[in-house]
Write an enzyme that holds these catalytic residues in place. Structure first.
Site, PDB file in Angstrom:
ATOM      1  CG  HIS A  40      -2.216  -0.559  -4.092  1.00 51.51           C
ATOM      2  ND1 HIS A  40      -2.719   0.701  -3.832  1.00 51.51           N
ATOM      3  CD2 HIS A  40      -2.424  -1.275  -2.955  1.00 51.51           C
ATOM      4  CE1 HIS A  40      -3.201   0.735  -2.607  1.00 51.51           C
ATOM      5  NE2 HIS A  40      -3.034  -0.446  -2.063  1.00 51.51           N
ATOM      6  CD  GLU A  74      -2.904   3.721  -6.308  1.00 53.23           C
ATOM      7  OE1 GLU A  74      -2.540   4.884  -6.381  1.00 53.23           O
ATOM      8  OE2 GLU A  74      -2.892   3.091  -5.238  1.00 53.23           O
ATOM      9  CB  SER A 134      -0.871   0.022   1.262  1.00 56.70           C
ATOM     10  OG  SER A 134      -1.669  -1.115   1.318  1.00 56.70           O
TER      11      SER A 134
HETATM   12  P1  NAD Z   1      -3.205  -9.633   6.293  1.00 58.09           P
HETATM   13  O1  NAD Z   1      -2.641  -9.345   7.618  1.00 58.09           O
HETATM   14  O2  NAD Z   1      -4.671  -9.955   6.153  1.00 58.09           O
HETATM   15  O3  NAD Z   1      -2.411 -10.833   5.567  1.00 58.09           O
HETATM   16  C1  NAD Z   1      -1.012 -10.916   5.495  1.00 58.09           C
HETATM   17  C2  NAD Z   1      -0.650 -12.379   5.290  1.00 58.09           C
HETATM   18  O4  NAD Z   1       0.761 -12.447   5.033  1.00 58.09           O
HETATM   19  C3  NAD Z   1      -0.919 -13.265   6.512  1.00 58.09           C
HETATM   20  O5  NAD Z   1      -1.706 -14.386   6.124  1.00 58.09           O
HETATM   21  C4  NAD Z   1       0.482 -13.696   6.955  1.00 58.09           C
HETATM   22  O6  NAD Z   1       0.515 -15.020   7.479  1.00 58.09           O
HETATM   23  C5  NAD Z   1       1.230 -13.630   5.630  1.00 58.09           C
HETATM   24  N1  NAD Z   1       2.688 -13.551   5.792  1.00 58.09           N
HETATM   25  C6  NAD Z   1       3.401 -12.818   6.680  1.00 58.09           C
HETATM   26  N2  NAD Z   1       4.730 -13.047   6.499  1.00 58.09           N
HETATM   27  C7  NAD Z   1       4.841 -13.922   5.466  1.00 58.09           C
HETATM   28  C8  NAD Z   1       5.939 -14.554   4.819  1.00 58.09           C
HETATM   29  N3  NAD Z   1       7.202 -14.312   5.201  1.00 58.09           N
HETATM   30  N4  NAD Z   1       5.688 -15.423   3.816  1.00 58.09           N
HETATM   31  C9  NAD Z   1       4.424 -15.677   3.425  1.00 58.09           C
HETATM   32  N5  NAD Z   1       3.332 -15.126   4.011  1.00 58.09           N
HETATM   33  C10 NAD Z   1       3.549 -14.252   5.012  1.00 58.09           C
HETATM   34  O7  NAD Z   1      -2.843  -8.343   5.392  1.00 58.09           O
HETATM   35  P2  NAD Z   1      -3.610  -7.751   4.119  1.00 58.09           P
HETATM   36  O8  NAD Z   1      -4.595  -6.740   4.550  1.00 58.09           O
HETATM   37  O9  NAD Z   1      -4.022  -8.880   3.223  1.00 58.09           O
HETATM   38  O10 NAD Z   1      -2.411  -6.937   3.432  1.00 58.09           O
HETATM   39  C11 NAD Z   1      -1.444  -7.578   2.649  1.00 58.09           C
HETATM   40  C12 NAD Z   1      -0.753  -6.552   1.774  1.00 58.09           C
HETATM   41  O11 NAD Z   1      -1.723  -5.908   0.948  1.00 58.09           O
HETATM   42  C13 NAD Z   1      -0.043  -5.447   2.546  1.00 58.09           C
HETATM   43  O12 NAD Z   1       1.117  -5.063   1.852  1.00 58.09           O
HETATM   44  C14 NAD Z   1      -1.066  -4.328   2.526  1.00 58.09           C
HETATM   45  O13 NAD Z   1      -0.496  -3.047   2.657  1.00 58.09           O
HETATM   46  C15 NAD Z   1      -1.660  -4.508   1.141  1.00 58.09           C
HETATM   47  N6  NAD Z   1      -2.998  -3.941   0.951  1.00 58.09           N
HETATM   48  C16 NAD Z   1      -3.914  -4.007   1.954  1.00 58.09           C
HETATM   49  C17 NAD Z   1      -5.180  -3.446   1.750  1.00 58.09           C
HETATM   50  C18 NAD Z   1      -6.218  -3.503   2.845  1.00 58.09           C
HETATM   51  O14 NAD Z   1      -7.234  -2.776   2.753  1.00 58.09           O
HETATM   52  N7  NAD Z   1      -6.047  -4.329   3.854  1.00 58.09           N
HETATM   53  C19 NAD Z   1      -5.504  -2.856   0.538  1.00 58.09           C
HETATM   54  C20 NAD Z   1      -4.550  -2.843  -0.490  1.00 58.09           C
HETATM   55  C21 NAD Z   1      -3.293  -3.391  -0.263  1.00 58.09           C
END
Ligand code: NAD
Length: 306
Positions: free
Chosen positions: A155, A167, A134
């Site tokens: 993104h 994005e 993000s």
């Molecule tokens: P989340 O916490 O729901 O999921 C993250 C996952 O990553 C978890 O299942 C965790 O076990 C896994 N993980 C952690 N370390 C790891 C590793 N070394 N190898 C493999 N898996 C690993 O988070 P999310 O909300 O899905 O966000 C994930 C990404 O997407 C982030 O970069 C976030 O900024 C981005 N993002 C989030 C949103 C949102 O609204 N939540 C929107 C767009 C982008």
């Protein structure tokens, strides 16, 4: 991988077609990306360090597809075929034959760097890589891989099956075929793209997350309580969700990380994270995904948690 030829402002380039997708991180974003890609007909291999996250992701995808069947957006046959295209593993080696891998692990630069370090040795030379980050610099993340020219920011928005935007962010080293291939993939997944330059938090979160942080300041300073702030922004600014409700939806840990990236990356005090946001994250109140954030989701409808 098949190649097509595409005209670009820089001349004609050979664009690889992405025919298989890998996803690292099976959280709320990873499962959403798997959902749309599998429905679009791509084989999807999901990897997470936590096997429970993989099981949870498959359950979430099946439930969300069920909802789409209820709304007559897809058929039960579409669902069965899509679920049949998704495989899961805790081993990066399972991504060895994949054309394109999207990293959607926790929003911490150190975590993402570790992921790419462990992942790259397993990939075929032609594989392209993206981060769904993000806010973190695509140029810096790409520089930590063995293929910065094939590295890009892709993104997605949350929830992925519903939100129309992707994005796309080029790092300094990203080449044109990678950009074209990923832009075409986004469109194949039914998304519209907006191109953002590689500055902290890109476009959407550069504008959205400081607004959320300001809402947390309004709460911290007693300008309004949780319900007043959310009602005010829903009815007064015509936002579909209040900012605190939205923060819970995104994840308070993710919101805090984005503010930290903005604060560090732009060196401007206007981006300082609200101390109250820090407190919620320290408490483990990360929002919907942990059952509690500004609201407590143990009750239906959710109530302010304090
Ligand atoms: P989340 O916490 O729901 O999921 C993250 C996952 O990553 C978890 O299942 C965790 O076990 C896994 N993980 C952690 N370390 C790891 C590793 N070394 N190898 C493999 N898996 C690993 O988070 P999310 O909300 O899905 O966000 C994930 C990404 O997407 C982030 O970069 C976030 O900024 C981005 N993002 C989030 C949103 C949102 O609204 N939540 C929107 C767009 C982008």
């Amino acid at each position: 991988m098949t190649i097509r030829v595409a005209p670009t402002p820089e001349g004609v380039v050979q664009v690889p077609e992405i025919a298989s997708l890998g996803i690292v991180g099976a959280g709320q974003m990873g499962n959403g990306i798997a959902h749309v890609a599998a429905l679009a007909g791509l084989p999807v291999a999901m990897v997470d360090i936590n096997p429970a996250a993989l099981d949870k992701a498959l359950g979430t995808i099946a439930r969300n597809m069920e909802r789409q069947i209820g709304r007559k957006l897809i058929t039960p046959e579409d669902r069965d075929a899509a679920l049949g295209r998704i495989t899961t593993s805790t081993d990066y080696a399972s991504l060895g034959d994949t054309d394109f891998i999207v990293e959607a692990a926790t929003e911490k630069e150190a975590v993402k760097r570790e992921v790419f370090k462990a992942l790259c040795p397993h990939l075929k030379p032609s594989a392209m890589l993206a981060s769904n980050t993000s806010s973190i610099s695509i140029t810096r993340l790409g520089a930590g891989t063995d293929r910065p020219e094939k590295f890009i920011g892709m993104h997605f928005m949350n929830p992925v099956p519903v939100m129309k935007l992707v994005e796309i962010i080029r790092g300094i080293a990203t080449d044109e075929p990678t950009f074209q291939a990923v832009d075409a993939l986004a469109k194949k997944l039914g998304k519209q793209t907006a191109v953002a330059e590689d500055f902290p938090a890109f476009i959407v979160n550069r504008i959205l997350v400081p607004m959320i942080n300001e809402a947390v300041y309004a709460l911290y300073e007693g300008v309004g309580d949780i319900r007043s702030i959310d009602t005010a922004m829903k009815l007064g600014a015509n936002h579909p969700m209040g900012p605190l409700e939205l923060a819970d939806f995104i994840g308070l840990d993710t919101c805090l990380s984005i503010m930290q990236v903005l604060y560090d990356g732009l060196s401007d005090s206007k981006y300082r994270p609200c101390p109250l946001l820090v407190k919620y994250v320290e408490a483990g109140w990360h929002g919907r995904k942990t059952g509690k954030g500004f609201y407590d989701y143990g009750q239906d409808p959710p109530v302010p948690s304090r």
